[in-house]
Scaffold this active site. Structure first.
Site, PDB file in Angstrom:
ATOM      1  N   ASP A  76      36.614 -35.978  28.266  1.00 51.22           N
ATOM      2  CA  ASP A  76      34.895 -36.858  28.267  1.00 51.22           C
ATOM      3  C   ASP A  76      35.505 -38.134  28.748  1.00 51.22           C
ATOM      4  OD1 ASP A  76      36.571 -37.092  25.989  1.00 51.22           O
ATOM      5  OD2 ASP A  76      35.044 -35.691  24.565  1.00 51.22           O
TER       6      ASP A  76
ATOM      7  N   ASP B 177      41.590 -38.240  24.537  1.00 51.04           N
ATOM      8  CA  ASP B 177      39.891 -37.843  24.022  1.00 51.04           C
ATOM      9  C   ASP B 177      39.606 -39.490  24.690  1.00 51.04           C
ATOM     10  OD1 ASP B 177      38.178 -35.885  23.068  1.00 51.04           O
ATOM     11  OD2 ASP B 177      37.291 -36.816  22.610  1.00 51.04           O
TER      12      ASP B 177
ATOM     13  N   HIS C 155      36.886 -39.941  22.020  1.00 53.62           N
ATOM     14  CA  HIS C 155      36.697 -40.592  20.553  1.00 53.62           C
ATOM     15  C   HIS C 155      37.493 -40.738  20.467  1.00 53.62           C
ATOM     16  CE1 HIS C 155      33.329 -37.645  22.665  1.00 53.62           C
ATOM     17  NE2 HIS C 155      32.061 -38.648  21.225  1.00 53.62           N
TER      18      HIS C 155
ATOM     19  N   HIS D 148      38.975 -34.852  15.223  1.00 55.64           N
ATOM     20  CA  HIS D 148      38.124 -35.518  14.266  1.00 55.64           C
ATOM     21  C   HIS D 148      38.424 -34.726  12.348  1.00 55.64           C
ATOM     22  CE1 HIS D 148      36.069 -38.300  16.592  1.00 55.64           C
ATOM     23  NE2 HIS D 148      35.799 -37.227  17.868  1.00 55.64           N
TER      24      HIS D 148
HETATM   25  C1  OKP Z   1      34.216 -34.353  19.289  1.00 52.44           C
HETATM   26  B1  OKP Z   1      34.963 -34.615  20.689  1.00 52.44           B
HETATM   27  C2  OKP Z   1      26.713 -40.062  19.641  1.00 52.44           C
HETATM   28  C3  OKP Z   1      26.854 -38.505  19.468  1.00 52.44           C
HETATM   29  C4  OKP Z   1      28.199 -38.045  19.497  1.00 52.44           C
HETATM   30  C5  OKP Z   1      29.623 -36.845  18.969  1.00 52.44           C
HETATM   31  C6  OKP Z   1      30.511 -36.442  19.026  1.00 52.44           C
HETATM   32  C7  OKP Z   1      31.867 -35.482  18.811  1.00 52.44           C
HETATM   33  C8  OKP Z   1      32.927 -35.466  20.299  1.00 52.44           C
HETATM   34  N1  OKP Z   1      25.989 -40.804  21.179  1.00 52.44           N
HETATM   35  N2  OKP Z   1      28.026 -36.434  18.836  1.00 52.44           N
HETATM   36  O1  OKP Z   1      35.814 -36.567  19.955  1.00 52.44           O
HETATM   37  O2  OKP Z   1      34.913 -34.533  21.847  1.00 52.44           O
HETATM   38 ZN    ZN Z   2      35.388 -36.126  22.227  1.00 53.20          ZN
END
Ligand code: OKP
Ligand code: ZN
Length: 380
Positions: free
Chosen positions: A321, A214, A216, A177
């Protein structure tokens, strides 16, 4: 498989974060790394290696190949400035530099108060800086960059003798990120971008693919090698330094369409300018993402990399994740999916650098990571 690991990655240890309006224990904890390390240690397939203390001796210059000097300086100094300002707890930004808030060039951004500066350099509140000791977050992020660089170097060295092999950089904090001058989502330095830039600049490599699995969207990695999404313009130096000199990084990502970081990751983002066509997003609806749907989509992503022909190295942003019981994610993957993922990645036949990103279900984290890597090893 060689696994690179450095205990300094553990020293970033914030007590809590804000999640759905609640103060909860920080999910991106050092425990994650220890659990993966313990699981991999139990298998004879993995050889643990530490980065050499003195390589690269100009480590910061490799980081500055993708991040701006002001930003790195910010990470280094914000905690001290924050404490001097009278706020003795953690650095948690509250006011962000919103694109609708400020007319370009109407305000001098060079002399902001620490709270404003924290909000200028952050994408979201999912990060904490320097809790226990002033240097700890920066120290851990730098250590992660060093581990990833060492793993990339080993892969490039070994590749001459043993093609198609994989190497794992077991690091935290994660990186995908983080943009050139923005932190968020537990990320501070973009580890995969630093590795990609190293291979391109120092190993005579012509092109690299980053496959981001990932859960996200890796907005930071996408940003590093393509053009920006919205009104925010990179500085001229960072535009030249980061984007235009490296048009041959292919970024392919599978991620939740309807989750953090929300504003990026649509299929319409194809890159721009010289990078048009080098960005491929595969957003998936959370409720649709079963093992079969996920693997089918991963095959499509792999085909894109395969059809790009000239890719010399593959860098995998390895998040697990995507697992069905992950506490902050919504995909439906079972544990049986992870060896399949490794196998699909192996089918690309590229020297592959796996870099740890997310994964927050502690009970299965180690096994799921091991499964991807073993699935890869058994298939190559
Ligand atoms: C980092 B990585 C939404 C909560 C979001 C931030 C997530 C960061 C993830 N309900 N919190 O890409 O695993
Ligand atoms: Zn993630």
């Amino acid at each position: 498989m060689k696994v690179y690991y450095g205990p300094e990655c553990l020293c970033h240890d914030p007590p809590h974060e804000i999640l759905s309006g609640r103060l909860v224990p920080y999910l991106e904890s050092p425990r994650r790394l220890e659990l993966v390390k313990n699981t991999l240690s139990r298998s004879s397939s993995f050889v643990f290696l530490s980065p050499e203390q003195d390589w690269p001796h100009n480590l910061l210059s490799y980081v500055l190949a993708v991040h701006t000097e002001e930003y790195v300086d910010h990470l280094k100094t914000i905690y001290d400035d924050w404490v001097v300002d009278g706020v003795q707890v953690a650095v948690l930004p509250e006011t962000f530099l919103h694109h609708r808030l400020r007319a370009p060039n109407s305000l001098d951004l060079s002399n902001l108060s620490p709270i404003a500066r924290a909000g200028e350099e952050a994408l979201s509140v999912h990060l904490r800086l320097h809790i226990a000791h002033q240097d700890h977050t920066f120290q851990a992020a730098i250590a992660a960059a060093q581990v990833v660089l060492t793993a990339a170097r080993a892969l490039a060295d070994d590749h001459l003798a043993i093609p198609d092999r994989g190497t794992f950089a077991l690091v935290r904090p994660p990186g995908h990120h983080a943009q050139d001058a923005l932190c968020g989502g537990y990320c501070f330095l973009n580890n995969v971008a630093i590795a990609a830039k190293y291979l391109l600049q120092h190993r005579g490599c012509g092109s690299v693919a980053i496959l981001d699995i990932d859960y996200h969207h890796g907005n930071g990695s996408r940003w590093m090698f393509r053009l920006p999404f919205c009104g925010y313009e990179p500085t001229r130096e960072s535009a030249q330094q980061i984007f235009y000199e490296e048009p041959r990084v292919l970024y392919v990502s599978l991620h939740a369409a309807d989750d953090y970081p929300y504003f990026t990751g649509s299929a319409g983002e194809r890159g721009a300018g010289p990078g048009f066509g080098f960005n491929h997003n595969f957003p998936l609806a959370q409720k649709d993402a079963t093992d079969d749907v996920y693997c089918g989509t991963l095959q499509q992503a792999a085909d894109i990399i395969r059809q790009s022909g000239e890719i010399e190295y593959l860098i995998v942003s390895l998040g697990v994740d995507t697992y069905q019981e992950d506490p902050i994610c919504g995909f439906l993957l079972t544990q049986r999916c992870y060896p399949r993922i490794g196998e699909i990645i192996a089918s690309l036949g590229k020297p592959t650098l796996f870099v740890m990103e997310g994964g927050y279900h502690l009970e299965t984290l180690g096994d799921n990571v091991a499964s991807v890597l073993l699935g890869f090893e058994q298939a190559v």
